[in-house]
Design a protein around this motif. Structure first.
Motif, PDB file in Angstrom:
ATOM      1  N   ALA A 266       0.846  -1.204   0.000  1.00 29.18           N
ATOM      2  CA  ALA A 266       0.000   0.000   0.000  1.00 29.18           C
ATOM      3  C   ALA A 266       0.874   1.244   0.000  1.00 29.18           C
ATOM      4  O   ALA A 266       0.619   2.214  -0.731  1.00 29.18           O
ATOM      5  CB  ALA A 266      -0.921  -0.010   1.212  1.00 29.18           C
ATOM      6  N   GLU A 267       1.931   1.217   0.824  1.00 30.06           N
ATOM      7  CA  GLU A 267       2.861   2.358   0.866  1.00 30.06           C
ATOM      8  C   GLU A 267       3.570   2.515  -0.482  1.00 30.06           C
ATOM      9  O   GLU A 267       3.722   3.620  -0.997  1.00 30.06           O
ATOM     10  CB  GLU A 267       3.880   2.124   1.982  1.00 30.06           C
ATOM     11  CG  GLU A 267       4.862   3.263   2.162  1.00 30.06           C
ATOM     12  CD  GLU A 267       5.826   2.992   3.301  1.00 30.06           C
ATOM     13  OE1 GLU A 267       6.884   3.643   3.346  1.00 30.06           O
ATOM     14  OE2 GLU A 267       5.525   2.118   4.153  1.00 30.06           O
ATOM     15  N   GLU A 271       3.446   5.574  -3.249  1.00 28.59           N
ATOM     16  CA  GLU A 271       4.671   6.182  -3.762  1.00 28.59           C
ATOM     17  C   GLU A 271       4.688   6.131  -5.285  1.00 28.59           C
ATOM     18  O   GLU A 271       5.075   7.104  -5.957  1.00 28.59           O
ATOM     19  CB  GLU A 271       5.883   5.441  -3.189  1.00 28.59           C
ATOM     20  CG  GLU A 271       7.215   5.995  -3.658  1.00 28.59           C
ATOM     21  CD  GLU A 271       8.386   5.198  -3.108  1.00 28.59           C
ATOM     22  OE1 GLU A 271       9.488   5.290  -3.677  1.00 28.59           O
ATOM     23  OE2 GLU A 271       8.195   4.457  -2.115  1.00 28.59           O
ATOM     24  N   GLN A 272       4.260   4.990  -5.861  1.00 31.74           N
ATOM     25  CA  GLN A 272       4.267   4.857  -7.314  1.00 31.74           C
ATOM     26  C   GLN A 272       3.249   5.785  -7.973  1.00 31.74           C
ATOM     27  O   GLN A 272       3.488   6.282  -9.083  1.00 31.74           O
ATOM     28  CB  GLN A 272       4.003   3.400  -7.702  1.00 31.74           C
ATOM     29  CG  GLN A 272       5.157   2.466  -7.374  1.00 31.74           C
ATOM     30  CD  GLN A 272       4.914   1.039  -7.852  1.00 31.74           C
ATOM     31  OE1 GLN A 272       3.835   0.716  -8.345  1.00 31.74           O
ATOM     32  NE2 GLN A 272       5.927   0.189  -7.709  1.00 31.74           N
ATOM     33  N   LYS A 277       2.644  10.805 -11.236  1.00 28.80           N
ATOM     34  CA  LYS A 277       2.285  12.214 -11.416  1.00 28.80           C
ATOM     35  C   LYS A 277       3.513  13.029 -11.824  1.00 28.80           C
ATOM     36  O   LYS A 277       3.447  13.874 -12.735  1.00 28.80           O
ATOM     37  CB  LYS A 277       1.702  12.768 -10.123  1.00 28.80           C
ATOM     38  CG  LYS A 277       0.332  12.209  -9.769  1.00 28.80           C
ATOM     39  CD  LYS A 277      -0.182  12.807  -8.478  1.00 28.80           C
ATOM     40  CE  LYS A 277      -1.557  12.229  -8.113  1.00 28.80           C
ATOM     41  NZ  LYS A 277      -2.040  12.780  -6.816  1.00 28.80           N
ATOM     42  N   GLU A 278       4.658  12.770 -11.164  1.00 29.49           N
ATOM     43  CA  GLU A 278       5.881  13.511 -11.464  1.00 29.49           C
ATOM     44  C   GLU A 278       6.380  13.202 -12.877  1.00 29.49           C
ATOM     45  O   GLU A 278       6.816  14.108 -13.615  1.00 29.49           O
ATOM     46  CB  GLU A 278       6.953  13.197 -10.432  1.00 29.49           C
ATOM     47  CG  GLU A 278       6.595  13.688  -9.029  1.00 29.49           C
ATOM     48  CD  GLU A 278       7.632  13.301  -7.991  1.00 29.49           C
ATOM     49  OE1 GLU A 278       8.702  12.779  -8.384  1.00 29.49           O
ATOM     50  OE2 GLU A 278       7.369  13.503  -6.782  1.00 29.49           O
ATOM     51  N   LYS A 279       6.311  11.912 -13.260  1.00 32.78           N
ATOM     52  CA  LYS A 279       6.770  11.543 -14.602  1.00 32.78           C
ATOM     53  C   LYS A 279       5.859  12.128 -15.675  1.00 32.78           C
ATOM     54  O   LYS A 279       6.326  12.567 -16.742  1.00 32.78           O
ATOM     55  CB  LYS A 279       6.844  10.019 -14.736  1.00 32.78           C
ATOM     56  CG  LYS A 279       8.041   9.412 -14.014  1.00 32.78           C
ATOM     57  CD  LYS A 279       8.310   7.987 -14.443  1.00 32.78           C
ATOM     58  CE  LYS A 279       9.575   7.451 -13.803  1.00 32.78           C
ATOM     59  NZ  LYS A 279       9.995   6.143 -14.323  1.00 32.78           N
ATOM     60  N   ASP A 280       4.563  12.133 -15.417  1.00 34.38           N
ATOM     61  CA  ASP A 280       3.636  12.722 -16.386  1.00 34.38           C
ATOM     62  C   ASP A 280       3.963  14.206 -16.589  1.00 34.38           C
ATOM     63  O   ASP A 280       3.884  14.735 -17.723  1.00 34.38           O
ATOM     64  CB  ASP A 280       2.190  12.571 -15.886  1.00 34.38           C
ATOM     65  CG  ASP A 280       1.635  11.180 -16.185  1.00 34.38           C
ATOM     66  OD1 ASP A 280       2.196  10.491 -17.060  1.00 34.38           O
ATOM     67  OD2 ASP A 280       0.642  10.777 -15.534  1.00 34.38           O
ATOM     68  N   ALA A 281       4.348  14.912 -15.513  1.00 34.90           N
ATOM     69  CA  ALA A 281       4.684  16.333 -15.635  1.00 34.90           C
ATOM     70  C   ALA A 281       5.947  16.537 -16.478  1.00 34.90           C
ATOM     71  O   ALA A 281       6.010  17.436 -17.331  1.00 34.90           O
ATOM     72  CB  ALA A 281       4.871  16.940 -14.237  1.00 34.90           C
ATOM     73  N   GLY A 312      11.427   7.014  -9.194  1.00 36.32           N
ATOM     74  CA  GLY A 312      11.263   5.565  -9.024  1.00 36.32           C
ATOM     75  C   GLY A 312      10.159   4.973  -9.885  1.00 36.32           C
ATOM     76  O   GLY A 312       9.668   5.603 -10.829  1.00 36.32           O
ATOM     77  N   HIS A 313       9.733   3.753  -9.502  1.00 33.40           N
ATOM     78  CA  HIS A 313       8.761   2.987 -10.286  1.00 33.40           C
ATOM     79  C   HIS A 313       7.385   3.637 -10.274  1.00 33.40           C
ATOM     80  O   HIS A 313       7.015   4.350  -9.331  1.00 33.40           O
ATOM     81  CB  HIS A 313       8.631   1.560  -9.751  1.00 33.40           C
ATOM     82  CG  HIS A 313       9.878   0.756  -9.896  1.00 33.40           C
ATOM     83  ND1 HIS A 313      10.362   0.349 -11.112  1.00 33.40           N
ATOM     84  CD2 HIS A 313      10.753   0.293  -8.964  1.00 33.40           C
ATOM     85  CE1 HIS A 313      11.476  -0.338 -10.945  1.00 33.40           C
ATOM     86  NE2 HIS A 313      11.745  -0.380  -9.641  1.00 33.40           N
ATOM     87  N   VAL A 314       6.647   3.357 -11.335  1.00 33.79           N
ATOM     88  CA  VAL A 314       5.243   3.759 -11.425  1.00 33.79           C
ATOM     89  C   VAL A 314       4.401   2.490 -11.443  1.00 33.79           C
ATOM     90  O   VAL A 314       4.928   1.394 -11.630  1.00 33.79           O
ATOM     91  CB  VAL A 314       4.991   4.602 -12.701  1.00 33.79           C
ATOM     92  CG1 VAL A 314       5.821   5.865 -12.661  1.00 33.79           C
ATOM     93  CG2 VAL A 314       5.293   3.775 -13.954  1.00 33.79           C
TER      94      VAL A 314
END
Length: 394
Positions: A266-267, A271-272, A277-281, A312-314
């Motif tokens: 879940a954690e 995080e993924q 969201k960061e990678k999409d930006a 990191g991973h998505v």
């Protein structure tokens, strides 16, 4: 003084009339001769009553035929000397008929007793056979044991069998009951052994599960725990209390691992999602790069690529979309660079520049020919354009 069947003389002697003549039956010295004769008549009447009662009881079935015959024969034997006054011949006939009827009844009763005996033997044989079947095949230990105890109660209620036959049948039943008891004892002894074996197996499985419950190797540990569950299901059962206690420990170990894994997952998932969201930006920035200056766009893309790799991973299901969008942005910059390189290569080659100028002149002539509408001029101009395009490299 006399009556139809006897008389009393003046000396007080009492006589009875028979087919063979008169027979002295007693004397009466107590007074009135009439009373004396009446006394002996009453004794005859008592005999009549006794015979009538014996006959009635025999006919009704209330009297025992053998006892009735015995009493009738005793009475019949006493008639030649009986001290009574009455129709002894009729009484004799009645007693003979009673004895004959008693004989017939005794025959019927003997047949009934034999039939009852045969029925009783058949019932006990059936009970013995049932007990033997239970002893040989039944595995319903409690129900079968209860049935054998019930058979004993039923057995006691069955009467009318001779001792020898009854003893023989009882020995069959007792042997079957003993055989069942031995087989049941052997079964539970084996069951105890199996349960001890099951206890050992499941204690080992519990120990392995508890050791795995603290592992952080999520995939391999989950597979190992599933394998342990399969072993648990295929293992024999221990006794109920032991089985329940071991199962609680085994399940608790599994739950501890999977709950811990769920928390970590879940954690990680949260995080993924943030990584996505960061990678999409960043990809949005790459898609929006100004490629009018390909060299500058290339430098900017490299910076974006480094930033993208640092994240990191998505989520697995989002990976194809993310990679496809980034590849498209990268391809766009590469295509701009390729176009710039080709332009530079053409502009630095005088021969190619001349060919391009002549192609431009040929295309201008084609335009004027098309404007004139002269088919011959148009065809000639199109051929000239095609030949000059063929001279230029791709």
């Amino acid at each position: 003084m006399s009556s139809e069947w006897g008389r009393i003389d003046d000396a007080g002697t009492v006589f009875v009339k028979t087919a063979d003549g008169e027979r002295e039956v007693g004397s009466w010295q107590a007074g009135d001769p009439e009373a004396g004769l009446a006394y002996y008549i009453r004794r005859y009447e008592d005999l009549q009553t006794e015979v009538a009662l014996l006959t009635k009881r025999l006919q009704s079935g209330a009297g025992d035929a053998k006892a009735t015959k015995s009493q009738a024969m005793t009475l019949h034997a006493s008639l030649p000397t009986v001290a009574a006054v009455g129709n002894l011949a009729a009484l004799d006939t009645q007693l003979v008929a009673l004895i004959t009827a008693a004989d017939a009844k005794m025959g019927e009763q003997a047949e009934a007793r034999e039939a009852a005996k045969a029925g009783a033997i058949a019932k006990k044989e059936a009970l013995a056979a049932e007990a033997e079947a239970i002893a040989e095949t039944s595995t319903q230990w409690k129900a079968a044991g209860d049935r054998l105890r019930t058979i004993v109660d039923e057995w006691k209620l069955i009467k009318g069998i001779d001792r020898k036959t009854d003893d023989t049948l009882w020995k069959r039943f007792a042997a079957a009951r003993d055989a069942f008891g031995k087989r049941r004892g052997s079964h539970f002894a084996n069951l105890d052994t199996e349960r001890e074996t099951a206890k050992s197996i499941k204690e080992r499985l519990v120990a392995e599960a508890e050791a795995l419950s603290v592992s952080d190797d999520w995939r391999e540990t989950a597979d190992a725990l599933k394998d342990l569950m399969g072993q648990w299901k295929s293992a024999p059962r221990a006794n109920r209390s032991t089985e329940d206690a071991l199962w609680k420990r085994f399940r608790a170990a599994q739950d501890a691992f999977f709950e811990r894994r769920s928390g970590v997952f879940a954690e990680r998932d949260a995080e993924q999602v943030q990584n996505l969201k960061e990678k999409d930006a960043i990809i949005a920035e790459a898609v929006a790069l100004d490629v009018s200056d390909p060299r500058h766009a290339q430098v900017a893309l490299r910076d974006l690529q480094e930033r993208l790799e640092a994240i990191g991973h998505v989520p697995r299901d989002a990976m194809p979309r993310v990679e496809a969008r980034m590849r498209a942005a990268e391809q766009r910059v590469r295509e701009a660079l390729d176009a710039e390189w080709k332009r530079g290569a053409t502009e630095s080659n005088p021969f190619l520049a001349q060919l391009r100028e002549r192609l431009a002149e040929a295309e201008a002539k084609l335009a004027r020919a098309q404007a004139s509408g002269d088919a011959g001029r148009i065809a000639k101009a199109e051929a000239d354009v095609a030949s000059r395009k063929a001279l230029l490299p791709e």
